[in-house]
Design a protein around this motif. Structure first.
Motif, PDB file in Angstrom:
ATOM      1  N   VAL A  15      38.428  48.924  40.171  1.00 18.57           N
ATOM      2  CA  VAL A  15      37.791  48.237  39.047  1.00 18.57           C
ATOM      3  C   VAL A  15      37.923  46.729  39.194  1.00 18.57           C
ATOM      4  O   VAL A  15      36.946  45.972  39.008  1.00 18.57           O
ATOM      5  N   ALA A  16      39.119  46.261  39.542  1.00 26.10           N
ATOM      6  CA  ALA A  16      39.318  44.819  39.728  1.00 26.10           C
ATOM      7  C   ALA A  16      38.455  44.289  40.861  1.00 26.10           C
ATOM      8  O   ALA A  16      37.920  43.170  40.786  1.00 26.10           O
ATOM      9  N   SER A  17      38.297  45.108  41.890  1.00 24.44           N
ATOM     10  CA  SER A  17      37.460  44.674  43.009  1.00 24.44           C
ATOM     11  C   SER A  17      36.010  44.560  42.585  1.00 24.44           C
ATOM     12  O   SER A  17      35.316  43.598  42.955  1.00 24.44           O
ATOM     13  N   LEU A  18      35.526  45.536  41.813  1.00 25.22           N
ATOM     14  CA  LEU A  18      34.142  45.486  41.364  1.00 25.22           C
ATOM     15  C   LEU A  18      33.880  44.252  40.497  1.00 25.22           C
ATOM     16  O   LEU A  18      32.885  43.543  40.677  1.00 25.22           O
ATOM     17  N   MET A  19      34.807  43.985  39.587  1.00 20.81           N
ATOM     18  CA  MET A  19      34.608  42.854  38.668  1.00 20.81           C
ATOM     19  C   MET A  19      34.922  41.520  39.343  1.00 20.81           C
ATOM     20  O   MET A  19      34.094  40.620  39.403  1.00 20.81           O
ATOM     21  N   GLY A  20      36.153  41.408  39.878  1.00 18.35           N
ATOM     22  CA  GLY A  20      36.557  40.149  40.495  1.00 18.35           C
ATOM     23  C   GLY A  20      35.769  39.844  41.751  1.00 18.35           C
ATOM     24  O   GLY A  20      35.338  38.706  41.977  1.00 18.35           O
ATOM     25  N   GLY A  21      35.564  40.876  42.570  1.00 21.73           N
ATOM     26  CA  GLY A  21      34.803  40.676  43.797  1.00 21.73           C
ATOM     27  C   GLY A  21      33.366  40.316  43.516  1.00 21.73           C
ATOM     28  O   GLY A  21      32.770  39.476  44.199  1.00 21.73           O
ATOM     29  N   GLY A  22      32.781  40.965  42.500  1.00 21.37           N
ATOM     30  CA  GLY A  22      31.399  40.654  42.139  1.00 21.37           C
ATOM     31  C   GLY A  22      31.249  39.215  41.666  1.00 21.37           C
ATOM     32  O   GLY A  22      30.328  38.496  42.077  1.00 21.37           O
ATOM     33  N   ILE A  23      32.174  38.791  40.795  1.00 22.11           N
ATOM     34  CA  ILE A  23      32.138  37.398  40.310  1.00 22.11           C
ATOM     35  C   ILE A  23      32.312  36.429  41.475  1.00 22.11           C
ATOM     36  O   ILE A  23      31.618  35.413  41.585  1.00 22.11           O
TER      37      ILE A  23
END
Length: 549
Positions: free
Chosen positions: A396-404
């Motif tokens: 989840v952190a990767s999806l959100m943080g990585g996306g940003i």
């Protein structure tokens, strides 16, 4: 001991590996100067036999190398028309909409291809230009002249299977010398490992990170086939056990590529990547697609996942690392073939300029500069934090943080700077006592299959009258160390069933290496927690014989 005497051949450039990077280098060299002598050594029985990739091809690399590839009949036909992303649960899925994703994640304009067939076509283009290509010629040793790499030994046959020394039918092979040597062996190549260690090329860089990619080709019901559709998933069945995900690509002839990637930094030594892949196909969404179809091919290979932070220095005296030998995969895009081609082109141009200037055997610093400062560097730098964020903080952190982070990188800055990778994938393996075994369903023979049955669909073959190409630094370690500490994970992480712990009543357990099954994925060389297994090249022509991977 009798000294081995070999004949030698001289070339301007010697290229090890007939993948997209090596073939691009060969083609570009001959485009620049038809009189250059260029040779490509390929360990597979033919070019393409050992090539396995997803693959959705970003054509930018081929556009730069052969702009008229369409009119030249390249086997690149199926353009992506639909792009889907899902997070899976045990019984359902949630689609991630395309609109919030950074533009670089868009697959429109890319093509679903067999990279094995693309490489076969590229080999034909290279030969038309005068490149010499020798398939079935494994490059087993480097040749040095002082501090520089002078060439390689290739085509050695007839070593005794017990002693590893020349047997009665021994053929010493040849030394192929070059003013420059390009190593385009793919992930974790044995010669590339030697060069990186000898010249300390990883100094100052993060350790390389890897994934294990497994792939099947299926023929499915024409009513379910959607030509040009690309689907990626994350989540189930891996959950919190490991990072990774899947791909499903609809290509021609009612075929789909079904693939599964497991990041090799997982902790639980009981994890069984191959069985995670087989379980994935029983998800309702996937099972419905494959129901009534048939699997026609299988294969596996490691994937370099370290990205920007893990690219080693790519040059040393007389030698350069190309493509996956340097680790140029864009992990969130699941693409590396375009960068492999661009790296081959850049290395060729640097070598050509050096030869024109009368140089020979020095470091091709211009190549390194182009990779880091050009299109490859721009591609990888934008996504450099996705993998370490996933490893440190989860999906989840990767999806959100990585996306940003990918969005801000398109504007020229990053909120995170450059996040470093942690320990190596081998060192990430946890102790068996701290983890529980995982109960995997038995394959049903319709959607899921046992390893040995599937390996038959990789068409793998090795001559048994040769030494095992999978070496143990210490033969006692698997039973004395890895079994009590880690439940000997080689039994599970190998996607081809090469390694077994055999227990017989009244006897001590023994470690068995079925090297004939090896599909050359090199996971064992990467993931063994004691770093006791060393993958080397077998005799030329051995290994998988992938038809359309």
């Amino acid at each position: 001991m009798t000294e081995i005497v070999r004949e030698s051949m001289e070339y301007d450039v010697v290229i090890v590996g007939g993948g997209p990077a090596g073939l691009s280098a060969a083609i570009r060299l001959k485009q620049l100067d038809a009189n250059l002598s260029v040779v490509v050594l390929e360990k597979g029985s033919e070019v393409g036999a050992h090539i396995l990739s997803g693959a959705v091809l970003d054509p930018s690399g081929l556009d730069a190398l052969i702009p008229d590839w369409k009119s030249r009949g390249a086997p690149i036909q199926t353009e992506v028309v639909e792009d889907n992303f899902y997070i899976l649960g045990p019984a359902g899925q949630v689609r991630i909409p395309n609109w919030p994703m950074p533009p670089l994640m868009n697959n429109h304009g890319n093509y679903i291809v067999s990279m094995a067939n693309v490489c076969r076509w590229m080999a034909g283009q290279a030969e038309e230009l005068g490149v010499e290509i020798f398939p079935g010629m494994a490059a087993s040793q480097l040749v040095y002249e002082g501090d520089r790499v002078k060439g390689v030994v290739a085509g050695e046959f007839g070593l005794d299977p017990e002693t590893g020394k020349p047997g009665p039918s021994y053929e010493p092979g040849m030394e192929l010398h070059g003013k420059y040597v390009f190593l385009s062996e793919g992930v974790r190549g044995s010669l590339s490992k030697e060069v990186i260690a000898k010249y300390d090329l990883s100094k100052g860089h993060c350790p390389q990170k890897f994934g294990l990619g497994m792939k099947e080709i299926w023929e499915i019901d024409p009513a379910k086939h959607k030509l040009g559709t690309v689907t990626h998933t994350m989540g189930w069945p891996l959950g919190s056990n490991a990072g990774g995900g899947s791909f499903i690509y609809h290509l021609e002839n009612n075929q789909v590529y079904v693939g599964f990637v497991v990041h090799l930094n997982y902790e639980n030594p009981y994890l069984y990547p191959y069985m995670e892949f087989q379980r994935f196909k029983h998800h309702p969404m996937v099972a419905e697609l494959l129901k009534g179809g048939k699997r026609i091919a299988y294969g596996a290979r490691a994937i370099s996942e370290g990205g920007w932070q893990s690219i080693p220095k790519m040059v040393a005296p007389g030698v350069a690392l190309l493509g996956c030998s340097a680790g140029l995969v864009n992990v969130p895009r699941i693409k590396g073939n375009h960068n492999a081609m661009l790296s081959g082109k850049a290395a060729a141009e640097a070598a050509f300029a050096a030869l024109q200037a009368g140089r020979m055997g020095d470091e091709l610093t211009e190549y390194e500069t182009e990779v880091r400062g050009g299109a490859i560097g721009r591609d990888l730098k934008k996504v450099r934090n996705v993998k370490p964020l996933w490893s440190k903080y989860g999906l989840v952190a990767s999806l959100m943080g990585g996306g940003i982070d990918m969005w801000t990188n398109t504007l020229g800055f990053s909120l995170f700077g450059t996040v470093k990778h942690g320990k190596s994938d081998a060192a990430a393996t946890g102790l068996a006592k701290n983890h529980k075994p995982i109960d995997y369903p038995k394959p049903d023979g319709k959607l899921s299959f046992d390893r040995l049955t599937n390996v038959a669909f990789s068409f793998t073959n090795h001559d048994e009258a040769q030494p095992a190409h999978l070496k143990l630094r210490d033969a006692s370690v698997p039973i004395a160390v890895n079994l009590p500490k880690y439940a000997e994970p080689a039994q599970r992480y190998c996607p081809a069933g090469v390694y077994e712990v055999v227990s017989e009543e009244g006897k001590d357990p023994r470690f068995v290496i079925n090297f004939q099954n090896c599909v050359h994925c090199k996971t064992c060389d990467i993931k063994d927690p004691s770093q006791n297994i060393v993958w080397t090249t077998p005799q030329g022509g051995g290994g998988p014989n992938y038809p359309n991977m």
